[in-house]
Design a protein around this motif. Structure first.
Motif, short mmCIF file in Angstrom:
data_model
loop_
_atom_site.label_atom_id
_atom_site.label_comp_id
_atom_site.label_asym_id
_atom_site.label_seq_id
_atom_site.Cartn_x
_atom_site.Cartn_y
_atom_site.Cartn_z
N LYS A 17 -55.77 10.53 22.70
CA LYS A 17 -56.09 11.95 22.63
C LYS A 17 -57.27 12.34 23.52
N LEU A 18 -58.06 11.36 23.94
CA LEU A 18 -59.23 11.65 24.76
C LEU A 18 -58.84 12.02 26.18
N ASP A 19 -59.65 12.88 26.80
CA ASP A 19 -59.50 13.21 28.21
C ASP A 19 -59.62 11.92 29.03
N GLY A 20 -58.92 11.85 30.13
CA GLY A 20 -58.89 10.64 30.95
C GLY A 20 -60.25 10.11 31.34
N SER A 21 -61.16 10.99 31.77
CA SER A 21 -62.48 10.53 32.20
C SER A 21 -63.30 10.02 31.02
N ARG A 23 -61.98 8.77 28.23
CA ARG A 23 -61.32 7.53 27.83
C ARG A 23 -61.84 6.35 28.65
#
Length: 106
Positions: A17-21, A23
């Motif tokens: 669920k976290l944004d790529g950056s 994460r």
């Protein structure tokens, strides 16, 4: 010694669920802490948790990412053959939600 990292199935969902950056930052921190995930009192990186708003989290540790407001809660599974860092929750600290989730997943 690098500890083996394992994830609770819901922690895998938390991570997704976290944004790529974000994460990327979280995963990098988990790998760093896995080099020595024991409590700070034993020379490790982990910050011990106790009682948080009625949740008894004794025996659990956290990684705190101040700049992005994320907490990772984990427990250590250790015996003669196994050295595992078991990730229970990856979540925002908002309103202690991360600690409520950790209490349920413990």
């Amino acid at each position: 010694m690098q500890w083996k990292i394992k994830y609770h199935p819901l922690a895998v969902e938390d991570l997704a669920k976290l944004d790529g950056s974000v994460r990327k930052i979280v995963l990098k921190g988990i790998v760093k802490v896995s080099a020595n995930p024991k409590p700070q009192s034993q020379g490790g990186y982990g910050k011990p948790l106790g009682n948080k708003r009625g949740n008894d989290l004794t025996g659990l540790l956290k990684i705190k990412y101040r700049d992005i407001g994320v907490r990772v809660v984990y427990k250590l599974v250790e015996d003669q053959k196994t050295h595992e860092m078991f990730i229970l929750v990856i979540s925002a600290r908002a309103d202690n939600e991360v600690y409520d989730l950790a209490g349920k997943r413990k």
